[in-house]
Structure formats: structure tokens, C-alpha cells
Scaffold this motif. Sequence first.
Motif, short mmCIF file in Angstrom:
data_model
loop_
_atom_site.label_atom_id
_atom_site.label_comp_id
_atom_site.label_asym_id
_atom_site.label_seq_id
_atom_site.Cartn_x
_atom_site.Cartn_y
_atom_site.Cartn_z
N VAL A 187 0.99 -1.25 -0.19
CA VAL A 187 0.06 -0.12 0.16
C VAL A 187 0.86 1.34 -0.12
CG1 VAL A 187 -1.87 1.19 1.22
CG2 VAL A 187 -1.56 -1.22 1.40
N PRO A 188 0.90 2.04 -1.02
CA PRO A 188 1.65 3.01 -0.95
C PRO A 188 1.34 4.06 -0.21
CG PRO A 188 1.23 2.80 -3.32
CD PRO A 188 0.26 1.49 -2.31
N GLU A 189 2.04 5.03 0.25
CA GLU A 189 1.58 6.35 1.10
C GLU A 189 0.50 6.90 0.86
OE1 GLU A 189 4.97 8.79 2.13
OE2 GLU A 189 5.96 7.44 3.37
N GLY A 190 -0.27 7.49 1.30
CA GLY A 190 -1.35 8.41 1.05
C GLY A 190 -2.55 7.78 0.17
N THR A 191 -2.84 6.41 0.31
CA THR A 191 -3.59 5.79 -0.60
C THR A 191 -4.62 4.91 0.28
OG1 THR A 191 -2.41 3.82 -1.17
CG2 THR A 191 -2.02 5.73 -2.38
N VAL A 192 -5.54 4.29 -0.39
CA VAL A 192 -6.43 3.27 0.22
C VAL A 192 -6.51 2.28 -0.54
CG1 VAL A 192 -8.93 2.97 1.20
CG2 VAL A 192 -8.05 5.29 0.74
N LEU A 193 -6.23 1.03 0.53
CA LEU A 193 -6.47 -0.34 0.10
C LEU A 193 -7.72 -0.98 0.54
CD1 LEU A 193 -4.93 -2.66 -1.66
CD2 LEU A 193 -4.20 -3.65 0.63
N GLY A 194 -8.55 -1.52 -0.27
CA GLY A 194 -9.69 -2.25 0.16
C GLY A 194 -9.38 -3.62 0.10
N LEU A 195 -9.43 -4.51 1.28
CA LEU A 195 -9.23 -5.65 1.57
C LEU A 195 -10.76 -6.31 1.54
CD1 LEU A 195 -6.90 -7.73 1.84
CD2 LEU A 195 -7.16 -7.70 4.46
N LEU A 196 -10.97 -7.10 0.38
CA LEU A 196 -12.45 -7.05 0.11
C LEU A 196 -12.64 -8.79 0.14
CD1 LEU A 196 -15.14 -6.52 -1.05
CD2 LEU A 196 -14.26 -6.64 -3.38
N GLY A 197 -13.50 -9.25 0.89
CA GLY A 197 -13.99 -10.67 0.91
C GLY A 197 -15.18 -10.93 1.93
N PRO A 198 -15.68 -12.14 1.69
CA PRO A 198 -17.00 -12.50 2.62
C PRO A 198 -16.49 -12.73 3.95
CG PRO A 198 -16.14 -14.37 1.21
CD PRO A 198 -15.40 -13.27 0.84
N ASN A 199 -17.45 -12.64 4.78
CA ASN A 199 -17.12 -13.20 6.21
C ASN A 199 -16.72 -14.62 6.20
OD1 ASN A 199 -17.72 -13.10 8.89
ND2 ASN A 199 -19.14 -14.55 8.99
N GLY A 200 -15.51 -14.57 6.95
CA GLY A 200 -14.57 -15.96 6.92
C GLY A 200 -13.54 -15.92 6.14
N ALA A 201 -13.33 -15.01 5.23
CA ALA A 201 -12.36 -15.00 4.27
C ALA A 201 -10.96 -14.78 4.93
CB ALA A 201 -12.57 -13.69 3.09
N GLY A 202 -10.96 -14.43 6.05
CA GLY A 202 -9.30 -13.88 6.46
C GLY A 202 -8.92 -12.70 6.68
N LYS A 203 -9.90 -11.69 6.51
CA LYS A 203 -9.61 -10.28 6.37
C LYS A 203 -9.25 -9.74 7.81
CE LYS A 203 -13.49 -8.61 5.01
NZ LYS A 203 -14.47 -9.71 5.19
N THR A 204 -10.05 -10.29 8.73
CA THR A 204 -9.57 -9.66 10.14
C THR A 204 -8.45 -10.33 10.59
OG1 THR A 204 -11.77 -9.09 10.61
CG2 THR A 204 -10.53 -9.72 12.57
N THR A 205 -8.10 -11.55 10.26
CA THR A 205 -7.06 -12.36 10.78
C THR A 205 -5.74 -11.59 10.05
OG1 THR A 205 -8.32 -14.20 11.09
CG2 THR A 205 -5.77 -14.45 11.21
N THR A 206 -5.96 -11.12 8.97
CA THR A 206 -4.67 -10.55 8.29
C THR A 206 -4.39 -9.23 9.03
OG1 THR A 206 -5.21 -11.40 6.12
CG2 THR A 206 -4.05 -9.50 6.00
N ASP A 227 -5.49 14.48 3.46
CA ASP A 227 -4.58 14.76 4.56
C ASP A 227 -3.35 13.96 4.66
OD1 ASP A 227 -6.58 17.00 5.17
OD2 ASP A 227 -7.13 16.21 6.95
N GLY A 228 -3.36 13.02 3.97
CA GLY A 228 -2.18 12.43 3.63
C GLY A 228 -1.98 10.96 4.56
N THR A 229 -3.13 10.51 5.15
CA THR A 229 -3.45 9.31 6.03
C THR A 229 -3.26 8.13 4.91
OG1 THR A 229 -4.38 10.56 7.84
CG2 THR A 229 -4.38 8.03 7.63
N THR A 230 -2.72 7.06 5.38
CA THR A 230 -2.84 5.71 4.49
C THR A 230 -3.87 4.81 5.33
OG1 THR A 230 -0.43 5.79 3.67
CG2 THR A 230 -1.45 3.66 3.51
N LEU A 231 -4.58 4.38 4.38
CA LEU A 231 -5.98 3.50 4.87
C LEU A 231 -5.88 1.99 4.33
CD1 LEU A 231 -9.05 5.84 4.71
CD2 LEU A 231 -7.36 5.65 6.63
N LEU A 232 -5.87 1.16 5.23
CA LEU A 232 -6.09 -0.13 4.93
C LEU A 232 -7.48 -0.73 5.28
CD1 LEU A 232 -3.99 -3.37 4.66
CD2 LEU A 232 -6.34 -3.54 5.56
#
Length: 324
Positions: free
Chosen positions: A28-47, A185-190
Motif C-alpha cells: 500500500v503506497p503512502e496516502g492511498t487506500v487499499l480495500g481488502l475485500l472478501g466475505p465473512n470468514g475470508a481471513g480479512k480480520t486475521t490479516t 490529509d495524507g493518511t494511508t488507509l487499509l
Amino acid sequence: MSAPAIEAEHLVKTFGDTRAVDDVSFVVPEGTVLGLLGPNGAGKTTTVRMMTTLTAPTAGTARVAGHDVRTDPDAVRRSMGLTGQAATVDELLTGRENLRLIGSLYGLSSSYVRSASRDLLERFSLTDAGDRVVKTYSGGMRRRLDLAVSLIATPPVLFLDEPTTGLDPRSRVELWEVLRGLVRDGTTLLLTTQYLEEADQLADRIVVVDRGRVIAEGTALELKDRSGAAAIVLTVSRAEELDAAEALLRAHVSEVHVDHGARQLTAPAEGLRDMTRIAAVFEGSEIELDDLGLKRPSLDDVFLSLTGHRAEDGEAPHDEEVVA
């Protein structure tokens, strides 16, 4: 070029025989937003838990603001904020008291915390509610306060684990605007989400995960184009001209779907060039159209094409930690 704000490198997490996260990598480059997309149980929160030092990777590693989660977890925690699926603010304190509490836990000066609390309450439209106890807040107000609390130490990186879960549509859109302001404002979001529209609205790039593995990555437009489901949609003004319009369209495309009730014709397309070509064909005819446009697939269509099931049809978690 500056170093990426967030990096995941071959992350693996197992719970017994269950491989909840299986070789996940992204940048994820600085100042950008990455969307981690998947259904319930896909492993997003564990990541996210691995990337925020809440659980140790079984294999692989991650870096936040250049700090390794394995070798320098304290620096990782100083460089990031985290907003989980449920608001974690203290309901018995006021909004302002919540901000001051977290500021003191960070060891920030009282003068800075007072100033930052005032600014954050204003930024998140909570000034009028700042001295009310949080148990009187609506769901949307609590989520905004949760975000404000995570920003009291001005972290350059923010992890948002399904931040709009449980919000009504209006509150969700309001929170989206707040998040867009943070990025400006420059925050990087996942951002983890199972709301396809949310990823479409907010993310610069999207990583699609299913059953613990990355199955696709790209911009929303790239992923939509990959599904090959774009279509030209024409609406004929007069029902009696529908047959003539169908015949004309069939002379230029391989397949046409007809909806007589809607006076509508639909044909597969590869992009704007096809739509322009068909528009020129009808402009040279005497058939009158109410509308002609290019309909791109939704991210739900993309997810279905990639996985064989829709995002809301994901399997239930295998372990209590393996959620979302």
C-alpha cells in the motif's frame, strides 16, 4: 520513491489444521487506500490482526511505516491506528473524556490532548455532543468517535476493520466522507469490507481474498473489466420500433438480449469504443432512443466470476479468531 506505508509479505496464519490466511502479500503506497475485500470468514480480520501486532504470523511478515511487525512491534503500534468492527469507546465517558483518556495512554501532553480533542470533535461533527456520555450517541456517532480516538496521536497509517458494519445508509455515506478527508490529509488507509459498494467508493486498489488466499488485485475498474461483463444498454423510445432496433443491433454485435416491457436492448461490449460505434450506427438511423449507455459489471459480479459465489455467501469462520 518513498517506502510503502504498508506491506504484507507471504503472511500465513493457522489455527490447528485450519489455514485461515494462506500466503497473503500486498503493498500500500503512502496516502492511498487499499480495500481488502472478501466475505465473512475470508481471513480479512486475521490479516489485520497480524499487521497490527495483535496476533503473531505463523509465517511471513508485514511492515507498517517501515517497521517489521515481528522485530519491532512497538514501533508498529506507534505508527498506526486501528478501528475494529465494533466501536471500542467507553460508553460511560463523554466523547471528550474518551479522547483525553487515549491521549494520556499515549503519553501525550495535556495541552496537546486538549487542542487535538477540540479539533477532532469538530472534524468529526461531534462538537455539540462532545460533553455528552457516549451511551447517548447513535451508532454513526460512536463510529466517528472511534475513528477520532484512533487519530489522537496522528498516526500516518490507519487500519479500518469493517468500519461501517451496522450503520444505516446515511451514516455510512457520512463516514465515507470523513475517510476521504483523512486521505486528502495524507493518511494511508487499509480498509477491510464485505460491502462491495464501499470498496468501489473508497479504495484506490482492491485485494480480493477468499478462503484465506488472494484471488485478485487491481483497481475497481481493472477488476470489473477482468470479469468481461460490460454491456451496451439501449432504450427505444417507441415500442413499435423495438424489432427494427434489435435487427439493426444484431447486424453489429454477436448477441442481443431483448426486454420488451422496458423497451430495452442489451449487448455485450468491451468498453467505450463499442458504445461509440453503436451510438454512431443508431444516429444514422431513424430509430429514436431514450437512452444509450455502457453498463459495467458491479464488484459483486466480479466476485461471482472469480469465486463462483457472491460475497455475502462466504463460509462461516472456522475458529473464533478467524472472522471477517
